[in-house]
Scaffold this active site. Sequence first.
Site, PDB file in Angstrom:
ATOM      1  N   HIS A 197      23.677 -20.664  46.367  1.00 34.85           N
ATOM      2  CA  HIS A 197      23.138 -22.004  46.600  1.00 34.85           C
ATOM      3  C   HIS A 197      22.871 -22.277  48.079  1.00 34.85           C
ATOM      4  O   HIS A 197      21.931 -22.967  48.435  1.00 34.85           O
ATOM      5  CB  HIS A 197      24.064 -23.070  46.007  1.00 34.85           C
ATOM      6  CG  HIS A 197      23.878 -23.195  44.538  1.00 34.85           C
ATOM      7  ND1 HIS A 197      24.836 -22.833  43.631  1.00 34.85           N
ATOM      8  CD2 HIS A 197      22.807 -23.600  43.820  1.00 34.85           C
ATOM      9  CE1 HIS A 197      24.365 -23.029  42.408  1.00 34.85           C
ATOM     10  NE2 HIS A 197      23.148 -23.490  42.495  1.00 34.85           N
ATOM     11  N   GLU A 435      20.442 -21.432  30.723  1.00 32.09           N
ATOM     12  CA  GLU A 435      20.924 -20.533  31.776  1.00 32.09           C
ATOM     13  C   GLU A 435      22.178 -19.766  31.366  1.00 32.09           C
ATOM     14  O   GLU A 435      22.763 -19.070  32.176  1.00 32.09           O
ATOM     15  CB  GLU A 435      21.122 -21.278  33.101  1.00 32.09           C
ATOM     16  CG  GLU A 435      21.831 -22.609  33.015  1.00 32.09           C
ATOM     17  CD  GLU A 435      21.837 -23.379  34.342  1.00 32.09           C
ATOM     18  OE1 GLU A 435      21.341 -22.883  35.367  1.00 32.09           O
ATOM     19  OE2 GLU A 435      22.380 -24.489  34.349  1.00 32.09           O
ATOM     20  N   ASP A 459      21.039 -18.517  37.217  1.00 26.99           N
ATOM     21  CA  ASP A 459      22.284 -18.378  36.463  1.00 26.99           C
ATOM     22  C   ASP A 459      22.110 -17.499  35.239  1.00 26.99           C
ATOM     23  O   ASP A 459      23.029 -16.770  34.862  1.00 26.99           O
ATOM     24  CB  ASP A 459      22.800 -19.759  36.038  1.00 26.99           C
ATOM     25  CG  ASP A 459      23.557 -20.423  37.173  1.00 26.99           C
ATOM     26  OD1 ASP A 459      24.381 -19.726  37.802  1.00 26.99           O
ATOM     27  OD2 ASP A 459      23.312 -21.600  37.442  1.00 26.99           O
ATOM     28  N   CYS A 506      12.662 -23.029  36.323  1.00 24.20           N
ATOM     29  CA  CYS A 506      12.947 -23.632  37.630  1.00 24.20           C
ATOM     30  C   CYS A 506      13.855 -22.763  38.500  1.00 24.20           C
ATOM     31  O   CYS A 506      14.250 -23.172  39.583  1.00 24.20           O
ATOM     32  CB  CYS A 506      13.541 -25.026  37.465  1.00 24.20           C
ATOM     33  SG  CYS A 506      15.108 -25.033  36.592  1.00 24.20           S
TER      34      CYS A 506
HETATM   35  C1  PEP Z   1      19.206 -21.738  38.084  1.00 26.25           C
HETATM   36  O1  PEP Z   1      20.343 -21.424  37.751  1.00 26.25           O
HETATM   37  O2  PEP Z   1      18.229 -20.961  37.996  1.00 26.25           O
HETATM   38  C2  PEP Z   1      18.926 -23.064  38.647  1.00 26.25           C
HETATM   39  C3  PEP Z   1      17.698 -23.485  38.820  1.00 26.25           C
HETATM   40  O3  PEP Z   1      19.974 -23.838  39.006  1.00 26.25           O
HETATM   41  P1  PEP Z   1      20.936 -23.549  40.256  1.00 26.25           P
HETATM   42  O4  PEP Z   1      20.287 -22.503  41.118  1.00 26.25           O
HETATM   43  O5  PEP Z   1      21.080 -24.836  40.964  1.00 26.25           O
HETATM   44  O6  PEP Z   1      22.183 -23.073  39.606  1.00 26.25           O
HETATM   45 MG    MG Z   2      21.827 -22.922  37.489  1.00 29.31          MG
END
Ligand code: PEP
Ligand code: MG
Length: 577
Positions: A197, A435, A459, A506
Site C-alpha cells: 500500500h 479479491e 489482493d 481496480c
Molecule cells: C486490490 O486489492 O487490488 C485493491 C484494489 O485494493 P487494495 O490495493 O487497497 O488492497
Molecule cells: Mg485489496
Amino acid sequence: MTSNNTERVLIGIAASPGICHGPAVLFSEGQIDIPFYSVSSEQVASETERLEMAIIATREEIIQIRKKVSATLGEGEALIFDAHLMVLEDNALISEVLQYLNERKHNIEHCFHQVVNRYINFFKNIEDEYLRERVSDIRDVERRVLNNLLGKKHADKEILHSKKIIVSDDISPSLAVGFNKDTLLGFLTDSGGATSHFVIMSRSLNIPSVVGLHDVTKQIKNNDYVLIDGYEGKVFINPCDETLSLYEERANKQQAIELRYQKELLEECVTRDGHTIQLMANIEGTNEIEAYKRSHADGIGLFRTEGLFLRHNGVPSEQCQYNEYSSVVENAEGKPVIIRTLDIGGDKLLDGITEESFLGLRAIRYCLENIGVFKTQLRAILRASALGDVQIMYPMISGVEELDKVNEVLNEVKSELDGSETPYNRSIKVGAMIELPSAVMVIDLLASKVDFLSVGTNDLIQYLMAVDRMDDKVSHLYQPTHPAVLRSLKIIFDGGNQNNKSVSICGEMAGEPIYTALLLGLGAKSISVSISRLAEVKHFIRLMDLEQLEAVVQDCMTMERSGQIHTKLEEFIGSIS
Ligand code: PEP
Ligand code: MG
C-alpha cells in the site's frame, strides 16, 4: 553533484516510475531503545528538569506540525494535534512520572515509559471505543518526548526541511501520509513488493521508488548522493558523471513521451476497432482532486477511504468523513464515485486499533467487529450520496453470509437516516470487491446480491498464490500472468456476465499496459487505475484492436507458464507501440 567515491548499483523492484537524484536520509520507524539506570537522590532534580525541557521541546514540535497540517490539509485534520497537546500537558500523568522518579530513582526516560505504559494498558482495555482510540495519541506523544529526552532528531523534522531521498527498512502507509511532498525526492526500502500500500501511495504522489532492495539501509549512509531509476528498479549510489548525464537524457525523453500521452487525455477512451472502455481513477483522498480533474477520467472507480483514517491515526468523526466524501463527490462532476468502505489492517495500521496481518481482522472483518466505526462511515457515505452518483463498495468479501451481514448494517443505517429525515440516495448502488479465492468460487452467489463487482487484483493474486504482497523475498512468485490468475479472472467475468452484473478491475494490474491488454482481452469493459497511470493506459487502449486481442488472450489461456504468457503479451504491446 558528483563525488569521488566509486559508483555502485543496486537492483530492486521498480515500484513507482520516475527518475530523481539527491542526498539520502536514513529513516527508521523502529522501536526506541530506552536506557535503564539508577540515579542518586541528588540527581532527581536534574532528571525532573530534563523532563520539563523535553516537554517544552515536544510542545513546540507539535505546535509547528499542527500549523503545517492546518495549512496543507485543513483545520479538521489539524485537530488531532490538539489531542496530542492535551496528552502532553496532562498534569496527572506528569505528577505520576515524577512520583515514580522520586520513589524508584531510575532515569527519567524509564520512569516516563513505565507510567505511559500503565496509561496505555488502561485505555486499551476500556469499553468506550473513542477512548480506546486515544492509545495512538499517547504513543505518538511518548515517542516524541522520548526522542527529545534522548536528544534524537525526529526523522520527520529533518525530512520536512530539505529535499531528500528517504531510505528505510520499510515505510508504513500511516507514516507515508505524513511526509512533506515538496521535499520528498524518492523512496528506497529494504522490504516491500510492487503492490504494497505504501508503494501504491508513492505512485499516486508521483514519487519515484524502488523497493525490495534487501539491505539498502546498510548500503547507503546519510547524505550519500543517490540516483533512482523507478522505471527499471535501479539505484545508483554516488553516480558518476556519465550516469548522471545518461539519466538526464532519459528523463527528458520520458518527459516528452508523457507529454504526448497527456495530450490524449481529452480523447475518447475507445479501442482502434471502436469499443468504448470506461477508464476510471483510483484515489486516496481530496488531495488528488485536482489531478483527477486534469485526467478527464470517467469517474472514480476506487476511493480508498483509509487515507483519511491514517492521517488521523484513528477514526475521524462522521462530519469529518462527510466533508471528505462530499468534497470528492462535488468535484466529480456527476460522474460515478465508488467509495470503498474502510480497508484497514494488513499493512495499513492504526496504533492500538488494528493488527499487522493480511489474514486477520482486516477490511470488512474489522468493520463487522466494530459496528460503531462501520456505521459512522456508512452514514457519512450515505449522506454524501445526496450530492451525486455515489456507490458503495465492500472490500475483502469472502462469501454470502458476510455480504448479508454488511447489507443488514447498511439497511439499519438507512432507517436511522430515514428517521431523522436526512437526505440520501435510497437506491444507492452497492458492489463487492472480488479479491479472495473464496469469492471467485462463489461468484454467482455474490453477483446475485450486488449491483456490481470490482476485482482487486492486488489482493486476489496475494491470496490466490499465498504470496504476501509486502514480502520482497517471495516477490518473484507474485505473478499476474500465472495461469491460475487468468483462470480466476475468466471465472469472475463469466459469473458477472451470467448475472448481468458489470465487472470492473481496480487493482494495479489494470494500470500496466501489458496487463490492461490481458484484462480487455478477457472481457473487461471498465477499469480503474492510479491517476499517474491513466494517460499511458489510455494511449495504449486507443492502439488496441479488441478482436485481435481476444485471439491473443485465447492463446494465453492455453499456456502453462507465467513467463510464456508474459512474453506473449509483451510481444502484443510491442507490435502496437
Ligand atoms: C486490490 O486489492 O487490488 C485493491 C484494489 O485494493 P487494495 O490495493 O487497497 O488492497
Ligand atoms: Mg485489496
